[in-house]
Design a protein around this motif. Structure first.
Motif, PDB file in Angstrom:
ATOM      1  N   ALA A 221       2.676   5.257   0.251  1.00 24.30           N
ATOM      2  CA  ALA A 221       3.111   5.827   1.527  1.00 24.30           C
ATOM      3  C   ALA A 221       3.232   4.749   2.594  1.00 24.30           C
ATOM      4  O   ALA A 221       4.225   4.676   3.328  1.00 24.30           O
ATOM      5  CB  ALA A 221       2.135   6.907   1.982  1.00 24.30           C
ATOM      6  N   THR A 222       2.229   3.893   2.687  1.00 19.98           N
ATOM      7  CA  THR A 222       2.253   2.840   3.694  1.00 19.98           C
ATOM      8  C   THR A 222       3.388   1.852   3.440  1.00 19.98           C
ATOM      9  O   THR A 222       4.115   1.462   4.360  1.00 19.98           O
ATOM     10  CB  THR A 222       0.908   2.092   3.710  1.00 19.98           C
ATOM     11  N   ALA A 223       3.574   1.450   2.174  1.00 21.70           N
ATOM     12  CA  ALA A 223       4.638   0.495   1.847  1.00 21.70           C
ATOM     13  C   ALA A 223       6.012   1.081   2.127  1.00 21.70           C
ATOM     14  O   ALA A 223       6.900   0.403   2.662  1.00 21.70           O
ATOM     15  CB  ALA A 223       4.526   0.080   0.379  1.00 21.70           C
ATOM     16  N   GLY A 224       6.212   2.348   1.758  1.00 22.23           N
ATOM     17  CA  GLY A 224       7.514   2.969   1.985  1.00 22.23           C
ATOM     18  C   GLY A 224       7.851   3.110   3.450  1.00 22.23           C
ATOM     19  O   GLY A 224       8.974   2.798   3.886  1.00 22.23           O
ATOM     20  N   ILE A 225       6.888   3.558   4.249  1.00 20.77           N
ATOM     21  CA  ILE A 225       7.126   3.734   5.683  1.00 20.77           C
ATOM     22  C   ILE A 225       7.339   2.383   6.359  1.00 20.77           C
ATOM     23  O   ILE A 225       8.219   2.229   7.220  1.00 20.77           O
ATOM     24  CB  ILE A 225       5.945   4.492   6.318  1.00 20.77           C
ATOM     25  N   ALA A 226       6.546   1.388   5.972  1.00 22.10           N
ATOM     26  CA  ALA A 226       6.703   0.058   6.562  1.00 22.10           C
ATOM     27  C   ALA A 226       8.080  -0.529   6.245  1.00 22.10           C
ATOM     28  O   ALA A 226       8.727  -1.139   7.101  1.00 22.10           O
ATOM     29  CB  ALA A 226       5.601  -0.874   6.051  1.00 22.10           C
ATOM     30  N   ALA A 227       8.554  -0.335   5.009  1.00 24.44           N
ATOM     31  CA  ALA A 227       9.866  -0.863   4.634  1.00 24.44           C
ATOM     32  C   ALA A 227      10.976  -0.203   5.438  1.00 24.44           C
ATOM     33  O   ALA A 227      11.898  -0.877   5.926  1.00 24.44           O
ATOM     34  CB  ALA A 227      10.096  -0.653   3.138  1.00 24.44           C
ATOM     35  N   LEU A 228      10.906   1.111   5.591  1.00 21.78           N
ATOM     36  CA  LEU A 228      11.925   1.811   6.377  1.00 21.78           C
ATOM     37  C   LEU A 228      11.928   1.344   7.825  1.00 21.78           C
ATOM     38  O   LEU A 228      12.987   1.112   8.425  1.00 21.78           O
ATOM     39  CB  LEU A 228      11.683   3.318   6.315  1.00 21.78           C
ATOM     40  N   VAL A 251      14.587   0.165  -0.854  1.00 25.36           N
ATOM     41  CA  VAL A 251      13.245   0.056  -1.445  1.00 25.36           C
ATOM     42  C   VAL A 251      12.292   1.047  -0.777  1.00 25.36           C
ATOM     43  O   VAL A 251      11.475   1.699  -1.446  1.00 25.36           O
ATOM     44  CB  VAL A 251      12.726  -1.384  -1.318  1.00 25.36           C
ATOM     45  N   GLY A 252      12.371   1.154   0.548  1.00 19.57           N
ATOM     46  CA  GLY A 252      11.498   2.089   1.257  1.00 19.57           C
ATOM     47  C   GLY A 252      11.709   3.524   0.819  1.00 19.57           C
ATOM     48  O   GLY A 252      10.739   4.264   0.566  1.00 19.57           O
ATOM     49  N   LEU A 253      12.970   3.935   0.705  1.00 20.40           N
ATOM     50  CA  LEU A 253      13.267   5.300   0.280  1.00 20.40           C
ATOM     51  C   LEU A 253      12.794   5.554  -1.148  1.00 20.40           C
ATOM     52  O   LEU A 253      12.211   6.607  -1.456  1.00 20.40           O
ATOM     53  CB  LEU A 253      14.766   5.561   0.398  1.00 20.40           C
ATOM     54  N   LEU A 254      13.028   4.596  -2.033  1.00 20.04           N
ATOM     55  CA  LEU A 254      12.592   4.748  -3.427  1.00 20.04           C
ATOM     56  C   LEU A 254      11.062   4.812  -3.519  1.00 20.04           C
ATOM     57  O   LEU A 254      10.506   5.588  -4.300  1.00 20.04           O
ATOM     58  CB  LEU A 254      13.126   3.593  -4.270  1.00 20.04           C
ATOM     59  N   LEU A 256       8.988   5.944  -1.260  1.00 15.67           N
ATOM     60  CA  LEU A 256       8.543   7.262  -0.807  1.00 15.67           C
ATOM     61  C   LEU A 256       8.830   8.339  -1.852  1.00 15.67           C
ATOM     62  O   LEU A 256       8.072   9.308  -1.978  1.00 15.67           O
ATOM     63  CB  LEU A 256       9.215   7.606   0.529  1.00 15.67           C
ATOM     64  N   MET A 257       9.910   8.182  -2.609  1.00 14.82           N
ATOM     65  CA  MET A 257      10.184   9.122  -3.696  1.00 14.82           C
ATOM     66  C   MET A 257       9.122   9.012  -4.788  1.00 14.82           C
ATOM     67  O   MET A 257       8.654  10.031  -5.327  1.00 14.82           O
ATOM     68  CB  MET A 257      11.579   8.855  -4.271  1.00 14.82           C
ATOM     69  N   VAL A 258       8.718   7.784  -5.093  1.00 18.28           N
ATOM     70  CA  VAL A 258       7.646   7.587  -6.068  1.00 18.28           C
ATOM     71  C   VAL A 258       6.343   8.185  -5.544  1.00 18.28           C
ATOM     72  O   VAL A 258       5.567   8.808  -6.290  1.00 18.28           O
ATOM     73  CB  VAL A 258       7.473   6.093  -6.395  1.00 18.28           C
ATOM     74  N   PHE A 259       6.077   8.005  -4.252  1.00 20.06           N
ATOM     75  CA  PHE A 259       4.884   8.597  -3.631  1.00 20.06           C
ATOM     76  C   PHE A 259       4.874  10.115  -3.819  1.00 20.06           C
ATOM     77  O   PHE A 259       3.847  10.703  -4.194  1.00 20.06           O
ATOM     78  CB  PHE A 259       4.854   8.245  -2.146  1.00 20.06           C
ATOM     79  N   ALA A 260       6.028  10.758  -3.560  1.00 22.27           N
ATOM     80  CA  ALA A 260       6.101  12.209  -3.730  1.00 22.27           C
ATOM     81  C   ALA A 260       5.825  12.610  -5.182  1.00 22.27           C
ATOM     82  O   ALA A 260       5.123  13.604  -5.451  1.00 22.27           O
ATOM     83  CB  ALA A 260       7.478  12.712  -3.290  1.00 22.27           C
ATOM     84  N   TRP A 261       6.346  11.819  -6.147  1.00 21.66           N
ATOM     85  CA  TRP A 261       6.111  12.118  -7.557  1.00 21.66           C
ATOM     86  C   TRP A 261       4.637  11.940  -7.926  1.00 21.66           C
ATOM     87  O   TRP A 261       4.055  12.777  -8.637  1.00 21.66           O
ATOM     88  CB  TRP A 261       6.990  11.206  -8.429  1.00 21.66           C
TER      89      TRP A 261
END
Length: 477
Positions: A221-228, A251-254, A256-261
């Motif tokens: 979650a942190t990595a995805g939000i930071a990338a976006l 990368v950020g969007l992907l 966050l998709m992995v986070f949801a999974w």
């Protein structure tokens, strides 16, 4: 020696009883820590021009002084709530306070932009561990009933006061000492708080199983939000055609998709239980919190720069200029909104708050280089603050009403994280919109006006989305 004084002599005694002197000190300690956490969200706003000139920040990078704290806080907040259960009251509180205070020391002594941004991120990580611990301490100390209600009301009021006074305290410290003291002042306060925590707080949480922390989920979650957010901030300087910008955003969007999974399929104790988002009031309510966070957090940033760079206010004068925003919001949220909820359902008040705030930001977008305080700041502030004050209690009620007691902590953590994420993403995106390559007050003002008009548009959309919230009868005696 009295019972209370004897209890103070040990660091592993049982939890304090309600009404005891120890309980009063625990409440004071939790409130002081919460004040620090909320204060540091806004305390740097007024100091931004001074920080920029002192450390040589570029305009595009300056927002990261605010964003680094918000991103780490938001991304790790859910994990911090779980760790409060795993580590126990005392460890979670003391470790969070130690990290927060140590990062404040590093930030206050920073000699480069990178050092300050890194320190602000570490501050946010400490706040993410500390903030849930302050609430857990209170719910563990005060049993359900009037005593807990009074304790939580005090805790909430102190949190609002921290956010409201951040600009004033930051302005005074910057004006009379240095911007560095907005961070350094946390060090002695944090040291005293950590020592008090060791003496006052029980070592372990009483009863119940201790869930395993979802470290993988928090990291994703942190990595995805930071990338976006990084990608949005980079658009200001590089544009949408830049390959690195597009790559990082992807990368950020992907991520966050992995986070949801992971949350749905892998995590044994997910940070965000998937069934929560299937509750209409939770899903729609958190979308509203995301959008309003993206609007309200950037407001302080842009208005602070406008007052100092265009209206030529000093740091303290700017802080005083924000007083109408803070005072009106506190009065409306604490006094007016609860009374209105006796006669109107939360959905009606949320829609009204978004419409009134949108009107205020449209007014704010009419600023010019010739605007005075009355027409350029005070008038819009009244509409914006009334709208903001009408939002806080109704949205909390709407989001939590359909949540089972077992999920109350997760729902609360999700609400807090959503607001922080919205603020960080909104600031990055609006900074890009407000950016200009042309020097001068006229160009700066035009950029800030674009940002305020965009905020008005998002809030108008928020009012429409709020209509999807469930209808609830007004409270009656």
């Amino acid at each position: 020696m009295t019972e209370d004084n004897a209890a103070l002599e040990g660091s592993t005694t049982r939890a304090p009883t309600v009404g005891s002197r120890r309980a009063v000190w625990v409440l004071a300690l939790a409130c002081a820590a919460q004040f620090m956490v909320v204060l540091d969200v806004s305390v740097v706003n007024v100091a931004l021009p001074s920080i920029r000139s002192s450390l040589g920040f570029t305009p595009a990078d300056l927002s990261w002084v605010v964003n680094a704290y918000g991103l780490a806080f938001a991304g790790l907040l859910l994990l911090g709530g779980r760790l409060a259960d795993v580590l126990g009251y005392r460890r979670s509180f003391v470790l969070g306070l130690a990290l927060f205070s140590g990062a404040s020391l590093v930030g206050g002594l920073a000699a480069s932009p990178g050092a300050l941004v890194a320190a602000r991120a570490a501050q946010g990580a400490g706040a993410a561990l500390l903030a849930p611990a302050t609430l857990t301490v209170l719910t563990g100390t005060f049993p359900e009933g009037p005593s807990r209600t009074r304790a939580l009301a005090t805790w909430t009021a102190v949190g609002v006061a921290g956010g409201a006074t951040g600009n004033l305290i930051g302005g005074a410290l910057t004006e009379y000492l240095s911007w560095r003291w907005i961070l350094l002042v946390n060090v002695p306060v944090g040291a005293m708080g950590a020592l008090a925590g060791v003496r006052l707080l029980p070592g372990k949480r009483d009863g119940g199983s201790r869930p395993r922390p979802d470290v993988a989920g928090a990291t994703l979650a942190t990595a995805g939000i930071a990338a976006l957010t990084f990608a949005l901030a980079r658009v200001e300087a590089r544009g949408w055609s830049d390959a690195l910008t597009v790559g990082v955003m992807t990368v950020g969007l992907l991520t966050l998709m992995v986070f949801a999974w992971v949350e749905a399929r892998v995590a044994r104790t997910p940070l965000v239980p998937p069934h929560l988002l299937r509750i209409r009031s939770v899903g729609v309510g958190n979308l509203i919190l995301l959008l309003t966070g993206a609007c309200l957090v950037p407001m302080w940033y842009f208005l602070s720069l406008y007052m100092q760079q265009v209206m030529h206010y000093g740091p303290l004068q700017t802080a005083v200029g924000f007083l109408p925003h803070t005072l009106v919001t506190m009065v409306v949220s604490a006094r007016l909104a609860p009374r209105l909820m006796e006669h109107a359902d939360p959905r009606t008040l949320i829609v009204t708050s978004a419409v009134v705030s949108a009107a205020g930001f449209w007014w704010q977008s009419r600023i010019s280089t010739d605007s005075g305080y009355i027409d350029g700041i005070l008038g819009p502030a009244l509409a914006i603050s009334i709208g903001t004050g009408l939002l806080l209690t109704p949205i909390t009620t709407a989001v939590t009403s359909d949540v089972a007691p077992a999920d109350a902590g997760a729902a609360s953590g999700l609400m807090n994280a959503t607001k922080q994420v919205g603020g960080a993403l909104g600031l990055a995106g609006l900074s890009t919109l407000a950016a200009t390559d042309v020097a001068g007050a006229q160009a700066l003002t035009a950029g800030y006006a674009r940002a305020f008009l965009a905020i008005a548009t998002v809030l108008a959309l928020t009012a429409v989305i709020a209509l999807a919230l469930p209808h609830r009868p007004a409270k009656t005696d």
